[in-house]
Scaffold this motif. Structure first.
Motif, PDB file in Angstrom:
ATOM      1  N   ALA A 175      43.876  53.201 -17.461  1.00 35.65           N
ATOM      2  CA  ALA A 175      45.279  53.441 -17.137  1.00 35.65           C
ATOM      3  C   ALA A 175      45.594  54.933 -17.150  1.00 35.65           C
ATOM      4  CB  ALA A 175      46.185  52.712 -18.129  1.00 35.65           C
ATOM      5  N   ASP A 209      43.239  55.791 -21.966  1.00 35.89           N
ATOM      6  CA  ASP A 209      43.975  54.560 -22.214  1.00 35.89           C
ATOM      7  C   ASP A 209      43.379  53.471 -21.335  1.00 35.89           C
ATOM      8  OD1 ASP A 209      45.600  55.921 -23.967  1.00 35.89           O
ATOM      9  OD2 ASP A 209      47.286  56.103 -22.562  1.00 35.89           O
ATOM     10  N   GLU A 264      43.459  49.522 -20.040  1.00 41.87           N
ATOM     11  CA  GLU A 264      44.334  48.353 -19.929  1.00 41.87           C
ATOM     12  C   GLU A 264      43.736  47.204 -20.728  1.00 41.87           C
ATOM     13  OE1 GLU A 264      45.126  47.391 -15.851  1.00 41.87           O
ATOM     14  OE2 GLU A 264      46.065  49.333 -15.463  1.00 41.87           O
ATOM     15  N   CYS A 285      51.751  53.410 -21.483  1.00 37.43           N
ATOM     16  CA  CYS A 285      50.878  52.399 -20.886  1.00 37.43           C
ATOM     17  C   CYS A 285      51.644  51.663 -19.781  1.00 37.43           C
ATOM     18  CB  CYS A 285      50.415  51.412 -21.956  1.00 37.43           C
ATOM     19  SG  CYS A 285      49.310  50.136 -21.318  1.00 37.43           S
ATOM     20  N   CYS A 315      47.696  48.631 -24.021  1.00 36.35           N
ATOM     21  CA  CYS A 315      46.570  49.510 -23.708  1.00 36.35           C
ATOM     22  C   CYS A 315      45.880  49.868 -25.014  1.00 36.35           C
ATOM     23  CB  CYS A 315      47.027  50.821 -23.059  1.00 36.35           C
ATOM     24  SG  CYS A 315      47.450  50.718 -21.319  1.00 36.35           S
ATOM     25  N   HIS A 357      44.047  52.996 -26.706  1.00 37.33           N
ATOM     26  CA  HIS A 357      43.707  54.414 -26.604  1.00 37.33           C
ATOM     27  C   HIS A 357      42.369  54.579 -27.302  1.00 37.33           C
ATOM     28  CE1 HIS A 357      44.208  58.759 -26.369  1.00 37.33           C
ATOM     29  NE2 HIS A 357      43.614  58.766 -27.557  1.00 37.33           N
TER      30      HIS A 357
END
Length: 196
Positions: free
Chosen positions: A70, A88, A90, A158, A163, A165
């Motif tokens: 993302a 990030d 998904e 997000c 999401c 990280h």
């Protein structure tokens, strides 16, 4: 002495996370010089200095199946400068998060109201995962592919409901974790020089 070192490590991780949370991010888009095309889909930007010592294929993906990215890694120009010190990925709320490689959990808990897990690996590499509901504890030995916890929804920025990280550091340098799973850097096509 070990308790003092562990407490110091937790404090350093907490302070680093809080610093990252308040440092503004630069925009995700990057300018492309006139006459250049960027291959699609976009891959993470290449950043030679922060990726010194990175070994492609060293880490496994922390989510399965392989997730969409993302937001890509954006290295800061200075130690405290703006950037995005990880990627990030998904995910779905409650999705399992796995250790990217064998290591020792150096932090598993809450920082700023969000669950964080940090793992030390051989060679001075450290990976971080957030927001996560940890199922491991500080001091646990973990193995590649071992469950660390589950994704918690609500990661800022997000584009989907949840999401993960995922960050990586080698020593004090933040590096692109995608470079460690063998994902190629951004490809740029340049026009042929006119030889007339």
């Amino acid at each position: 002495m070990l308790r003092r070192a562990a407490a110091r490590t937790r404090l350093v991780v907490a302070v680093a996370f809080l610093l990252l949370a308040v440092v503004p991010s630069v925009g995700a888009g990057q300018a492309v010089a006139a006459g250049q095309a960027v291959a699609e889909p976009p891959a993470p930007s290449a950043s030679p200095a922060p990726n010194v010592g990175a070994q492609a294929g060293r880490l496994a993906w922390p989510l399965t199946p392989r997730p969409n990215v993302a937001r890509f890694f954006e290295p800061p120009a200075t130690v405290y400068g703006p950037g995005h010190r990880g990627v990030d990925l998904e995910a779905a709320a409650g999705q399992d998060v796995f250790a990217a490689d064998m290591g020792v959990v150096i932090f598993a808990g809450q920082v700023g109201g969000r669950g964080v897990v940090a793992v030390d690996h051989d060679g001075g590499l450290r990976t971080t995962y957030l927001p996560i509901a940890p199922t491991v504890a500080t001091g646990d030995q973990v193995y590649r592919g071992q469950k660390l916890g589950t994704v918690v929804a609500g990661h800022p920025g997000c584009p989907t409901a949840a999401c993960l990280h995922w960050g990586a550091r080698k020593g004090e340098e933040y590096i692109d974790p995608l470079a460690l799973v063998g994902v190629p850097g951004r490809v740029r096509l340049k026009p042929w020089a006119d030889s007339r």
